[in-house]
Design a protein around this motif. Structure first.
Motif, PDB file in Angstrom:
ATOM      1  N   ILE A 196       0.840  -1.207   0.000  1.00 26.17           N
ATOM      2  CA  ILE A 196       0.000   0.000   0.000  1.00 26.17           C
ATOM      3  C   ILE A 196       0.872   1.253   0.000  1.00 26.17           C
ATOM      4  CG2 ILE A 196      -1.545   1.365   1.470  1.00 26.17           C
ATOM      5  CD1 ILE A 196      -2.921  -1.302   2.201  1.00 26.17           C
ATOM      6  N   LYS A 197       1.977   1.193   0.719  1.00 28.02           N
ATOM      7  CA  LYS A 197       2.866   2.358   0.802  1.00 28.02           C
ATOM      8  C   LYS A 197       3.737   2.509  -0.448  1.00 28.02           C
ATOM      9  CE  LYS A 197       4.510   1.196   4.895  1.00 28.02           C
ATOM     10  NZ  LYS A 197       5.288   1.256   6.172  1.00 28.02           N
ATOM     11  N   ALA A 198       3.893   1.431  -1.216  1.00 24.21           N
ATOM     12  CA  ALA A 198       4.718   1.484  -2.430  1.00 24.21           C
ATOM     13  C   ALA A 198       4.008   0.735  -3.551  1.00 24.21           C
ATOM     14  CB  ALA A 198       6.093   0.875  -2.162  1.00 24.21           C
ATOM     15  N   PRO A 199       2.924   1.302  -4.091  1.00 23.79           N
ATOM     16  CA  PRO A 199       2.135   0.587  -5.100  1.00 23.79           C
ATOM     17  C   PRO A 199       2.943   0.276  -6.356  1.00 23.79           C
ATOM     18  CG  PRO A 199       0.954   2.512  -4.251  1.00 23.79           C
ATOM     19  CD  PRO A 199       2.360   2.629  -3.777  1.00 23.79           C
ATOM     20  N   SER A 200       2.636  -0.887  -6.928  1.00 22.42           N
ATOM     21  CA  SER A 200       3.227  -1.296  -8.196  1.00 22.42           C
ATOM     22  C   SER A 200       2.178  -2.097  -8.954  1.00 22.42           C
ATOM     23  CB  SER A 200       4.489  -2.140  -7.966  1.00 22.42           C
ATOM     24  OG  SER A 200       5.055  -2.541  -9.200  1.00 22.42           O
ATOM     25  N   PRO A 201       1.167  -1.412  -9.499  1.00 18.88           N
ATOM     26  CA  PRO A 201       0.047  -2.117 -10.123  1.00 18.88           C
ATOM     27  C   PRO A 201       0.499  -3.124 -11.176  1.00 18.88           C
ATOM     28  CG  PRO A 201      -0.476   0.208  -9.893  1.00 18.88           C
ATOM     29  CD  PRO A 201       0.976   0.058  -9.523  1.00 18.88           C
ATOM     30  N   GLY A 202      -0.176  -4.258 -11.172  1.00 21.46           N
ATOM     31  CA  GLY A 202       0.147  -5.326 -12.103  1.00 21.46           C
ATOM     32  C   GLY A 202       1.093  -6.362 -11.544  1.00 21.46           C
ATOM     33  N   THR A 203       1.616  -6.127 -10.338  1.00 27.39           N
ATOM     34  CA  THR A 203       2.616  -7.028  -9.761  1.00 27.39           C
ATOM     35  C   THR A 203       1.955  -8.125  -8.942  1.00 27.39           C
ATOM     36  OG1 THR A 203       4.181  -5.193  -9.643  1.00 27.39           O
ATOM     37  CG2 THR A 203       4.706  -7.137  -8.351  1.00 27.39           C
ATOM     38  N   ALA A 204       2.516  -9.323  -9.033  1.00 30.14           N
ATOM     39  CA  ALA A 204       2.116 -10.433  -8.179  1.00 30.14           C
ATOM     40  C   ALA A 204       3.240 -10.711  -7.183  1.00 30.14           C
ATOM     41  CB  ALA A 204       1.827 -11.681  -9.001  1.00 30.14           C
ATOM     42  N   TYR A 205       2.857 -11.049  -5.970  1.00 28.62           N
ATOM     43  CA  TYR A 205       3.826 -11.327  -4.909  1.00 28.62           C
ATOM     44  C   TYR A 205       3.514 -12.673  -4.256  1.00 28.62           C
ATOM     45  CZ  TYR A 205       4.574  -6.225  -5.069  1.00 28.62           C
ATOM     46  OH  TYR A 205       4.830  -4.934  -5.457  1.00 28.62           O
ATOM     47  N   ASN A 206       4.537 -13.505  -4.112  1.00 24.55           N
ATOM     48  CA  ASN A 206       4.399 -14.680  -3.254  1.00 24.55           C
ATOM     49  C   ASN A 206       4.560 -14.242  -1.808  1.00 24.55           C
ATOM     50  OD1 ASN A 206       4.159 -16.402  -5.452  1.00 24.55           O
ATOM     51  ND2 ASN A 206       6.363 -16.796  -5.555  1.00 24.55           N
ATOM     52  N   VAL A 207       3.660 -14.698  -0.955  1.00 22.77           N
ATOM     53  CA  VAL A 207       3.691 -14.316   0.457  1.00 22.77           C
ATOM     54  C   VAL A 207       3.864 -15.597   1.266  1.00 22.77           C
ATOM     55  CG1 VAL A 207       2.532 -13.043   2.290  1.00 22.77           C
ATOM     56  CG2 VAL A 207       2.157 -12.392  -0.094  1.00 22.77           C
ATOM     57  N   CYS A 208       5.106 -15.830   1.663  1.00 21.18           N
ATOM     58  CA  CYS A 208       5.446 -17.060   2.381  1.00 21.18           C
ATOM     59  C   CYS A 208       6.721 -16.815   3.172  1.00 21.18           C
ATOM     60  CB  CYS A 208       5.647 -18.212   1.394  1.00 21.18           C
ATOM     61  SG  CYS A 208       6.838 -17.836   0.090  1.00 21.18           S
ATOM     62  N   ASP A 209       7.045 -17.733   4.071  1.00 16.21           N
ATOM     63  CA  ASP A 209       8.256 -17.546   4.869  1.00 16.21           C
ATOM     64  C   ASP A 209       9.469 -18.150   4.160  1.00 16.21           C
ATOM     65  OD1 ASP A 209       8.310 -20.290   5.450  1.00 16.21           O
ATOM     66  OD2 ASP A 209       7.419 -20.055   7.441  1.00 16.21           O
ATOM     67  N   ASP A 210      10.593 -18.230   4.872  1.00 13.97           N
ATOM     68  CA  ASP A 210      11.854 -18.648   4.262  1.00 13.97           C
ATOM     69  C   ASP A 210      12.062 -20.157   4.253  1.00 13.97           C
ATOM     70  OD1 ASP A 210      12.404 -15.932   4.139  1.00 13.97           O
ATOM     71  OD2 ASP A 210      13.732 -15.940   5.893  1.00 13.97           O
ATOM     72  N   ASP A 211      11.188 -20.906   4.910  1.00 14.99           N
ATOM     73  CA  ASP A 211      11.517 -22.289   5.242  1.00 14.99           C
ATOM     74  C   ASP A 211      10.392 -23.262   4.901  1.00 14.99           C
ATOM     75  OD1 ASP A 211      12.883 -24.471   6.250  1.00 14.99           O
ATOM     76  OD2 ASP A 211      12.322 -24.073   8.332  1.00 14.99           O
ATOM     77  N   PRO A 212      10.196 -23.589   3.623  1.00 13.94           N
ATOM     78  CA  PRO A 212       9.236 -24.644   3.301  1.00 13.94           C
ATOM     79  C   PRO A 212       9.646 -25.932   4.014  1.00 13.94           C
ATOM     80  CG  PRO A 212      10.058 -23.548   1.316  1.00 13.94           C
ATOM     81  CD  PRO A 212      10.926 -23.106   2.441  1.00 13.94           C
ATOM     82  N   ALA A 213       8.673 -26.628   4.567  1.00 14.73           N
ATOM     83  CA  ALA A 213       9.024 -27.773   5.411  1.00 14.73           C
ATOM     84  C   ALA A 213       7.963 -28.862   5.325  1.00 14.73           C
ATOM     85  CB  ALA A 213       9.168 -27.316   6.862  1.00 14.73           C
ATOM     86  N   PRO A 214       8.357 -30.105   5.595  1.00 16.77           N
ATOM     87  CA  PRO A 214       7.382 -31.196   5.656  1.00 16.77           C
ATOM     88  C   PRO A 214       6.384 -30.950   6.789  1.00 16.77           C
ATOM     89  CG  PRO A 214       9.634 -32.050   5.536  1.00 16.77           C
ATOM     90  CD  PRO A 214       9.734 -30.581   5.806  1.00 16.77           C
ATOM     91  N   PRO A 215       5.111 -31.244   6.567  1.00 14.54           N
ATOM     92  CA  PRO A 215       4.106 -30.956   7.602  1.00 14.54           C
ATOM     93  C   PRO A 215       4.349 -31.700   8.904  1.00 14.54           C
ATOM     94  CG  PRO A 215       3.178 -32.265   5.808  1.00 14.54           C
ATOM     95  CD  PRO A 215       4.508 -31.809   5.347  1.00 14.54           C
ATOM     96  N   GLN A 216       4.912 -32.916   8.811  1.00 15.94           N
ATOM     97  CA  GLN A 216       5.138 -33.680  10.033  1.00 15.94           C
ATOM     98  C   GLN A 216       6.188 -33.023  10.934  1.00 15.94           C
ATOM     99  OE1 GLN A 216       5.772 -34.765   6.951  1.00 15.94           O
ATOM    100  NE2 GLN A 216       7.734 -35.852   6.803  1.00 15.94           N
ATOM    101  N   ASP A 217       7.115 -32.266  10.329  1.00 15.10           N
ATOM    102  CA  ASP A 217       8.129 -31.580  11.134  1.00 15.10           C
ATOM    103  C   ASP A 217       7.504 -30.472  11.977  1.00 15.10           C
ATOM    104  OD1 ASP A 217       9.789 -33.243   9.751  1.00 15.10           O
ATOM    105  OD2 ASP A 217      11.027 -31.657   8.865  1.00 15.10           O
ATOM    106  N   VAL A 218       6.498 -29.806  11.424  1.00 19.15           N
ATOM    107  CA  VAL A 218       5.830 -28.724  12.143  1.00 19.15           C
ATOM    108  C   VAL A 218       5.072 -29.285  13.352  1.00 19.15           C
ATOM    109  CG1 VAL A 218       4.162 -26.849  11.961  1.00 19.15           C
ATOM    110  CG2 VAL A 218       5.648 -27.391  10.018  1.00 19.15           C
TER     111      VAL A 218
END
Length: 287
Positions: A196-218
């Motif tokens: 919102i503070k830095a608009p860039s119309p037309g852009t897509a963003y992935n919103v996720c953390d740094d550490d994809p992990a197996p569900p059983q580990d969580v």
């Protein structure tokens, strides 16, 4: 427009987290609801409730400088556009920012490989297909300053593994090679706020953390934090899962969040599930 007014279509979990950031800055937040019984709960947070009804929504849209779209598409298509397509098309050129909350499910299965926003949209589930269609519908609106946010699995206060672990109903479902990306709801709000503070119309963003992990580990880490025994391990092929839950295991990928860091300057408060779960437990007051 002197007043910053966000119309939040489908004022749910992620939208409420964004509102909590905007309201102290003097924003007006108009949050929609379908159940009149929810109006007071919305009002108690400082937002203004708006009934999900065409006339009320059209009036709220006419006041909005910013638009957040959260409702998931149905078999009939995008519910916001089904009700308000003409009004949104008229208002689009007058909006400063619009955000559509999509899902990383639009990328489909990558057998655990990394994907970024340049990856082809090739969903392998009906939910993912519906999201791809909805993204295209929103992109097609002339003059709409649209930003697409592809959210990973959401967790946060009231949404985490602790309760199932405490009740003894949690299971560590193991499918070899399976990984999921996740995101804490407060970090979703952080990304939306930065956009919102830095608009860039037309852009897509992935919103996720740094550490994809197996569900059983969580699940295992949640049990460790609680000081409880490890939940039982169940092979995926033997697990009793709802069709919805089983469909999540149809896709395995590691989703890159480089764009939110480099383009928006976002520093995640919870860069992995360990920090996120620890903070949730601390907020709950321990075990």
């Amino acid at each position: 427009m002197t007043t910053k007014t966000l119309l939040s279509l489908g004022h749910g979990y992620s939208a409420r987290a964004l509102a909590a950031r905007l309201l102290p800055e003097g924003w007006t937040v108009l949050g929609t609801h379908r159940d009149p019984d929810r109006a007071e709960g919305i009002r108690a947070t400082g937002a203004t409730p708006v009934l999900w009804e065409k006339e009320a929504l059209a009036g709220a849209l006419s006041r909005a400088s910013h638009l957040l779209i959260s409702p998931a598409p149905t078999a009939e298509g995008d519910p916001s556009l089904a009700l308000l397509s003409e009004e949104i098309a008229r208002r689009a050129p007058h909006l400063a920012w619009a955000g559509y909350l999509s899902t990383t499910g639009v990328y489909g299965d990558h057998a655990g490989a990394w994907v970024d926003e340049s990856a082809a949209l090739a969903p392998s589930t009906r939910r993912g297909e519906a999201r791809v269609k909805a993204e295209a519908q929103w992109r097609a609106i002339p003059g709409l300053p649209l930003h697409i946010f592809r959210l990973a699995g959401i967790y946060g206060p009231g949404r985490g593994p602790f309760e199932k672990v405490r009740r003894g109903t949690a299971r560590r479902i193991v499918k070899p090679g399976q990984v999921f990306s996740r995101i804490h709801v407060e970090d979703i709000a952080r990304v939306l706020h930065a956009s919102i503070k830095a608009p860039s119309p037309g852009t897509a963003y992935n919103v996720c953390d740094d550490d994809p992990a197996p569900p059983q580990d969580v699940i295992a880490h949640a049990a460790e934090l609680l000081g409880l025994p490890l939940p039982p391990e169940v092979p995926f092929d033997e697990a009793e899962l709802s069709p919805m839950a089983r469909s999540f295991y149809a896709e395995s990928k590691r989703v890159s969040n480089a764009r939110i860091k480099h383009a928006l300057g976002v520093t995640l408060a919870y860069p992995d599930y360990r920090t996120g779960l620890a903070a949730l437990l601390q907020a709950e007051g321990g075990n």
